[in-house]
Structures are given as structure tokens and as C-alpha cells.
Design a protein around this motif. Structure first.
Motif, PDB file in Angstrom:
ATOM      1  N   ALA A  24       7.527 -13.454   1.754  1.00 37.83           N
ATOM      2  CA  ALA A  24       8.574 -14.303   2.481  1.00 37.83           C
ATOM      3  C   ALA A  24       9.534 -14.749   1.605  1.00 37.83           C
ATOM      4  O   ALA A  24      10.788 -14.701   1.762  1.00 37.83           O
ATOM      5  N   ALA A  25       9.101 -15.340   0.459  1.00 36.06           N
ATOM      6  CA  ALA A  25      10.274 -15.790  -0.548  1.00 36.06           C
ATOM      7  C   ALA A  25      10.940 -14.573  -1.022  1.00 36.06           C
ATOM      8  O   ALA A  25      12.454 -14.632  -1.281  1.00 36.06           O
ATOM      9  N   ARG A  26      10.603 -13.337  -1.464  1.00 31.10           N
ATOM     10  CA  ARG A  26      11.436 -12.352  -1.812  1.00 31.10           C
ATOM     11  C   ARG A  26      12.422 -11.927  -0.883  1.00 31.10           C
ATOM     12  O   ARG A  26      13.505 -11.775  -1.032  1.00 31.10           O
ATOM     13  N   VAL A  27      11.650 -11.871   0.520  1.00 31.25           N
ATOM     14  CA  VAL A  27      12.705 -11.451   1.599  1.00 31.25           C
ATOM     15  C   VAL A  27      13.671 -12.633   1.719  1.00 31.25           C
ATOM     16  O   VAL A  27      15.012 -12.153   2.130  1.00 31.25           O
ATOM     17  N   PHE A  83      13.414 -10.187  15.867  1.00 31.11           N
ATOM     18  CA  PHE A  83      14.405  -8.783  15.973  1.00 31.11           C
ATOM     19  C   PHE A  83      14.508  -8.425  14.404  1.00 31.11           C
ATOM     20  O   PHE A  83      15.279  -7.517  14.295  1.00 31.11           O
ATOM     21  N   HIS A  84      13.448  -8.752  13.726  1.00 29.97           N
ATOM     22  CA  HIS A  84      13.558  -8.090  12.317  1.00 29.97           C
ATOM     23  C   HIS A  84      13.131  -6.595  12.163  1.00 29.97           C
ATOM     24  O   HIS A  84      13.390  -6.006  11.262  1.00 29.97           O
ATOM     25  N   LEU A  96      17.850  -9.751   8.260  1.00 30.00           N
ATOM     26  CA  LEU A  96      16.552  -9.877   7.792  1.00 30.00           C
ATOM     27  C   LEU A  96      15.995  -8.155   7.711  1.00 30.00           C
ATOM     28  O   LEU A  96      15.002  -8.151   6.794  1.00 30.00           O
ATOM     29  N   ALA A  97      16.436  -7.433   8.507  1.00 32.93           N
ATOM     30  CA  ALA A  97      15.703  -6.164   8.672  1.00 32.93           C
ATOM     31  C   ALA A  97      16.017  -5.325   7.328  1.00 32.93           C
ATOM     32  O   ALA A  97      14.981  -4.805   6.683  1.00 32.93           O
ATOM     33  N   VAL A  98      17.077  -5.441   6.572  1.00 29.69           N
ATOM     34  CA  VAL A  98      17.527  -4.916   5.479  1.00 29.69           C
ATOM     35  C   VAL A  98      16.629  -5.622   4.460  1.00 29.69           C
ATOM     36  O   VAL A  98      15.907  -4.601   3.578  1.00 29.69           O
ATOM     37  N   ALA A  99      16.673  -6.883   4.332  1.00 30.83           N
ATOM     38  CA  ALA A  99      15.925  -7.536   3.118  1.00 30.83           C
ATOM     39  C   ALA A  99      14.394  -7.205   3.142  1.00 30.83           C
ATOM     40  O   ALA A  99      13.574  -6.928   2.306  1.00 30.83           O
ATOM     41  N   ASP A 100      13.936  -7.254   4.419  1.00 33.13           N
ATOM     42  CA  ASP A 100      12.511  -7.070   4.819  1.00 33.13           C
ATOM     43  C   ASP A 100      11.971  -5.370   4.476  1.00 33.13           C
ATOM     44  O   ASP A 100      11.213  -5.413   3.597  1.00 33.13           O
ATOM     45  N   ALA A 101      12.668  -4.495   4.782  1.00 34.51           N
ATOM     46  CA  ALA A 101      12.537  -3.132   4.424  1.00 34.51           C
ATOM     47  C   ALA A 101      12.563  -3.011   3.037  1.00 34.51           C
ATOM     48  O   ALA A 101      11.781  -2.204   2.406  1.00 34.51           O
ATOM     49  N   PHE A 133      19.840   0.890   9.539  1.00 31.83           N
ATOM     50  CA  PHE A 133      20.363  -0.686   9.488  1.00 31.83           C
ATOM     51  C   PHE A 133      21.921  -0.649   9.778  1.00 31.83           C
ATOM     52  O   PHE A 133      22.528   0.357   9.771  1.00 31.83           O
ATOM     53  N   ASP A 134      22.253  -1.751  10.133  1.00 29.09           N
ATOM     54  CA  ASP A 134      23.794  -2.116  10.251  1.00 29.09           C
ATOM     55  C   ASP A 134      24.490  -1.618   9.175  1.00 29.09           C
ATOM     56  O   ASP A 134      23.969  -2.359   7.750  1.00 29.09           O
TER      57      ASP A 134
END
Length: 194
Positions: free
Chosen positions: A22-25, A105-106, A131-136, A167-168
């Protein structure tokens, strides 16, 4: 202990790999968001969303979260329910309301093949797209029970390759730009530009 602390502790108990995730994301997403012009309270909401985005994983059986091999269809369905489960868990807490679009929506994809709602393009809230990009990226560069961490450069290339499908494209460009400027930290150190 606050509700947020309780949720965070519960997530780490059910899936120990979430402790640093979570911190890295949050750090990756903040770098992207700053490139998109976000500031102030909006960045604070993003941090809250990053902390809580996987809270729904508390509803997944530990043996599924830790499974080293391929998941069966039922296990995949269980994993894919975590955004809805997470939204349900925080929906009644007014102080956590800003996290809802991140939590729900992530895992949506720009091309509409994500989950849980199969929204596409701009129908996905921008919070979820960031968040999708950061999480992936963090998922690709972190070891998981079913695979080793991928090379950072390969993961950056995947974000670029998947712009416009997973991704967007604008968010993916912001990520690549932030990475190239040394604003994305990987394993506690700032990654080198590609």
C-alpha cells in the motif's frame, strides 16, 4: 486504534505481502498524480485510497491469497470480488468515503475488460485509473507466491505497452514521465531512468 489502523492491520494479517504494498502504491500513484497536476487535499485522498485499495482482501481465504500455483475459476472469482467487498467494508464510514473510487475501480481496464464493473475509458473514475497503473507496477516488481518479481525496466515497458488497452494512455504517460524523472521509488531506492 482508528478504523483505518484496524483495516490496515487486518489486511496485513490476511496477506502479509500487503504490508509494504500500500505504501509503495501510494508513492507511485502520488508521483503520477503530481504529473497530472493534482495537489493538496486531492493527494491526501489518493493516499487514503492507496492504503485501503485492497481492504476487500480480508474476505479472501488465506490459502487462496498464498497459493503458489494457478488459481481455479472459483478462486479467481474470489479474488475478483475484493474491490466490491472492500467498497462494502468502507461505504458506511464517512471519513473513508474519498477512498471509494480507488477501492472499487483499481482493477478496471481502459478497454473495458477489467473488473468488477467492466467500465471502459473515461467511464472509469480517474482515481481508479491512476491507482491501476501504480498497483500494477508494484505487483509486477514485487515477488508473489506464484512468481518472482519482474525487472523494473521490463515493468515500465509493460506500462508503456499496455497504454490504451489496460491503462489510460495519459496516466501511463504520466507514470513513464515520473519514472524517467526519477520520481518513482523501487525497493526503497529511486529507480534509474530507462
Amino acid at each position: 486504534m482508528t478504523r483505518l489502523d484496524a483495516y490496515t492491520a487486518a489486511m496485513c494479517v490476511c496477506d502479509p505481502s500487503l504490508e509494504g504494498h500500500a505504501a509503495r502504491v501510494g508513492n507511485h500513484a502520488s508521483a503520477i498524480a503530481r504529473r497530472l497536476g493534482w495537489e493538496g487535499g486531492r493527494l491526501g485522498e489518493l493516499r487514503l485510497g492507496a492504503v485501503l485499495h485492497d481492504v476487500g482482501k480480508v474476505s479472501i481465504r488465506p490459502e487462496v491469497l498464498a497459493k503458489p500455483g494457478r488459481l481455479d475459476d472459483g478462486e479467481i472469482a474470489e479474488i475478483r470480488a475484493h474491490p466490491v467487498e472492500g467498497a462494502w467494508l468502507i461505504a458506511g464510514v464517512s471519513s473513508l468515503a474519498p477512498a471509494l473510487p480507488y477501492v472499487l475501480f483499481h482493477h478496471e481496464r481502459w478497454d473495458g475488460t477489467g473488473y468488477p464493473t467492466r467500465r471502459a475509458g473515461h467511464d472509469i473514475p480517474l482515481e481508479g485509473r491512476v491507482l491501476a497503473v501504480a498497483d500494477a507496477f508494484d505487483a509486477m516488481t514485487s515477488s508473489r507466491p506464484y512468481r518472482d518479481a519482474q525487472a523494473v525496466e521490463w515493468a515500465v515497458g509493460e506500462v508503456e505497452r499496455c497504454a490504451g488497452s489496460q491503462f489510460d494512455p495519459e496516466v501511463a504517460r504520466a507514470f513513464v514521465s515520473a519514472y524517467g524523472a526519477g520520481e518513482i521509488a523501487v525497493d526503497g531506492a529511486v529507480a534509474l531512468a530507462v
